[in-house]
Each structure stands twice: as C-alpha cells, then as structure tokens.
Write a protein that holds these residues in place. Structure first.
Motif, short mmCIF file in Angstrom:
data_model
loop_
_atom_site.label_atom_id
_atom_site.label_comp_id
_atom_site.label_asym_id
_atom_site.label_seq_id
_atom_site.Cartn_x
_atom_site.Cartn_y
_atom_site.Cartn_z
N TYR A 31 2.34 54.28 -7.80
CA TYR A 31 1.97 52.88 -7.63
C TYR A 31 1.83 52.63 -6.14
O TYR A 31 2.75 52.95 -5.37
CB TYR A 31 3.03 51.95 -8.23
CG TYR A 31 2.80 51.62 -9.67
CD1 TYR A 31 2.25 50.40 -10.04
CD2 TYR A 31 3.11 52.53 -10.67
CE1 TYR A 31 2.03 50.10 -11.38
CE2 TYR A 31 2.89 52.24 -12.00
CZ TYR A 31 2.35 51.02 -12.35
OH TYR A 31 2.12 50.72 -13.67
N SER A 32 0.70 52.07 -5.73
CA SER A 32 0.42 51.84 -4.32
C SER A 32 0.00 50.39 -4.10
O SER A 32 -1.04 49.96 -4.60
CB SER A 32 -0.70 52.79 -3.86
OG SER A 32 -1.02 52.55 -2.51
N PHE A 33 0.82 49.66 -3.36
CA PHE A 33 0.54 48.25 -3.06
C PHE A 33 0.16 48.10 -1.60
O PHE A 33 0.89 48.53 -0.71
CB PHE A 33 1.78 47.39 -3.36
CG PHE A 33 2.12 47.35 -4.82
CD1 PHE A 33 1.48 46.46 -5.67
CD2 PHE A 33 3.05 48.23 -5.35
CE1 PHE A 33 1.78 46.43 -7.02
CE2 PHE A 33 3.36 48.21 -6.70
CZ PHE A 33 2.72 47.31 -7.54
N GLY A 34 -1.01 47.50 -1.36
CA GLY A 34 -1.50 47.31 0.01
C GLY A 34 -2.44 48.41 0.43
O GLY A 34 -2.15 49.17 1.34
N VAL A 35 -3.56 48.51 -0.24
CA VAL A 35 -4.52 49.59 0.03
C VAL A 35 -5.28 49.32 1.33
O VAL A 35 -5.52 50.24 2.11
CB VAL A 35 -5.52 49.74 -1.15
CG1 VAL A 35 -6.49 50.86 -0.89
CG2 VAL A 35 -4.77 49.95 -2.44
N GLY A 36 -5.66 48.09 1.55
CA GLY A 36 -6.42 47.74 2.75
C GLY A 36 -7.77 48.42 2.79
O GLY A 36 -8.40 48.65 1.77
N LYS A 37 -8.20 48.77 3.98
CA LYS A 37 -9.53 49.37 4.17
C LYS A 37 -9.54 50.89 4.00
O LYS A 37 -10.59 51.50 4.00
CB LYS A 37 -10.05 49.02 5.56
CG LYS A 37 -10.30 47.54 5.73
CD LYS A 37 -10.77 47.21 7.12
CE LYS A 37 -10.93 45.72 7.27
NZ LYS A 37 -11.25 45.33 8.63
N ALA A 54 -3.64 51.55 -7.70
CA ALA A 54 -3.68 50.93 -6.38
C ALA A 54 -3.94 49.44 -6.52
O ALA A 54 -4.74 49.01 -7.36
CB ALA A 54 -4.77 51.59 -5.54
N PHE A 55 -3.27 48.65 -5.67
CA PHE A 55 -3.34 47.19 -5.75
C PHE A 55 -3.49 46.59 -4.36
O PHE A 55 -2.85 47.06 -3.40
CB PHE A 55 -2.06 46.62 -6.38
CG PHE A 55 -1.76 47.16 -7.74
CD1 PHE A 55 -2.19 46.49 -8.88
CD2 PHE A 55 -1.04 48.34 -7.90
CE1 PHE A 55 -1.92 46.99 -10.14
CE2 PHE A 55 -0.75 48.84 -9.16
CZ PHE A 55 -1.19 48.16 -10.29
N ASP A 56 -4.30 45.54 -4.26
CA ASP A 56 -4.41 44.79 -3.02
C ASP A 56 -5.25 43.54 -3.30
O ASP A 56 -6.40 43.65 -3.74
CB ASP A 56 -5.09 45.62 -1.93
CG ASP A 56 -4.91 45.03 -0.54
OD1 ASP A 56 -5.00 43.79 -0.41
OD2 ASP A 56 -4.71 45.79 0.40
N PRO A 57 -4.68 42.33 -3.05
CA PRO A 57 -5.45 41.12 -3.31
C PRO A 57 -6.43 40.76 -2.19
O PRO A 57 -7.23 39.85 -2.35
CB PRO A 57 -4.36 40.05 -3.43
CG PRO A 57 -3.29 40.53 -2.50
CD PRO A 57 -3.32 42.04 -2.62
N THR A 58 -6.39 41.49 -1.09
CA THR A 58 -7.20 41.12 0.07
C THR A 58 -8.52 41.87 0.18
O THR A 58 -9.31 41.59 1.07
CB THR A 58 -6.41 41.34 1.38
OG1 THR A 58 -6.19 42.74 1.57
CG2 THR A 58 -5.08 40.60 1.35
N VAL A 59 -8.75 42.85 -0.69
CA VAL A 59 -9.99 43.62 -0.66
C VAL A 59 -10.62 43.62 -2.05
O VAL A 59 -9.94 43.39 -3.05
CB VAL A 59 -9.76 45.07 -0.17
CG1 VAL A 59 -9.35 45.09 1.29
CG2 VAL A 59 -8.72 45.79 -1.02
#
Length: 133
Positions: A31-37, A54-59
């Motif tokens: 589980y990976s939170f904060g993938v980014g770019k 993988a999770f990230d609400p910003t991308v």
C-alpha cells in the motif's frame, strides 16, 4: 507485520525493504500513499511481482499504472471525508478486502500529514498484533 516508512526510499536500492520472502512466495502486498509525480518505486515493486495499490488525491492518473500497480485518487486520513477524497486506513483496507491480509510494505509520504495518517495505521497494527497477524 506492517513495515512503516515516512518517505520514499531510493527506488534503485530495494535491499533494505523486508519483502523478499513475500515476493518469492507471490504474497507481496504493498500500500503506497502519496504517489505524487513519481511512481517509479511502485512500478519497480509491481514488476517484481508485488500487488501495489497506490493512492494520492492530488494527482490524476489512470487506474492502472503498470504491471500489478493500481491507482486510486484518494488520500489517507484518520476519518472518512468524501468531499476531500480522504478515507481512513481501515476503510480503504475493507474496501479492497485486505482488512485481514498481511501488508508486506506500507509507504506513507503525504506532505507532512504522516503523523495524522499514522494514527489509524498504528491502531490497526496494534489490533493486528493482538490478533496474531
């Protein structure tokens, strides 16, 4: 056993990650939170045979980032907040039917909110330890 990390490790050096046996036994769950770019870390583990969520609400990425790597536009929080695309760890694990699964590796890199995100993680690992998971 849940391995916790607060920052992205060097994707070229996976030796220190304690998932080798899980990879060999085809039981590696990440589980990976904060993938980014940059999701190279997740793609490398996927190519090694790990199932990576993988999770990230910003991308905004497609649902499949590579072999064995799925992506969801969602962030980690202590409680569910649909308006901000945030959910608790237990909610996410339940949704993916992993609330009774061994997580080989848990990466959290969520822009300074790691401590808040870890509260639920620590409660989960404490409960899991009490149950022998």
């Amino acid at each position: 056993m849940v391995n916790l990390v607060l920052d992205k490790p060097n994707a070229n050096n996976l030796e220190w990650i304690n998932t080798k046996e899980d990879i060999r036994n085809n039981k590696c769950l990440i589980y990976s939170f904060g993938v980014g770019k940059d999701y190279s870390f997740e793609r490398i583990l996927g190519r090694l045979g790990c199932r990576v969520l993988a999770f990230d609400p910003t991308v905004n990425y497609p649902p499949k980032l590579g072999k064995n790597v799925s992506f969801e536009r969602l962030g980690l929080a202590t409680r569910n907040d649909p308006d901000n695309m945030l959910e608790s760890l237990m909610s996410i694990l339940s949704k993916h039917r992993h609330n009774n699964s061994k997580i080989s590796y848990l990466k959290i890199d969520i822009e300074g909110e790691e401590v808040e995100g870890l509260q639920d993680c620590l409660l989960y690992t404490s409960d899991a330890a009490d149950e022998g998971l």
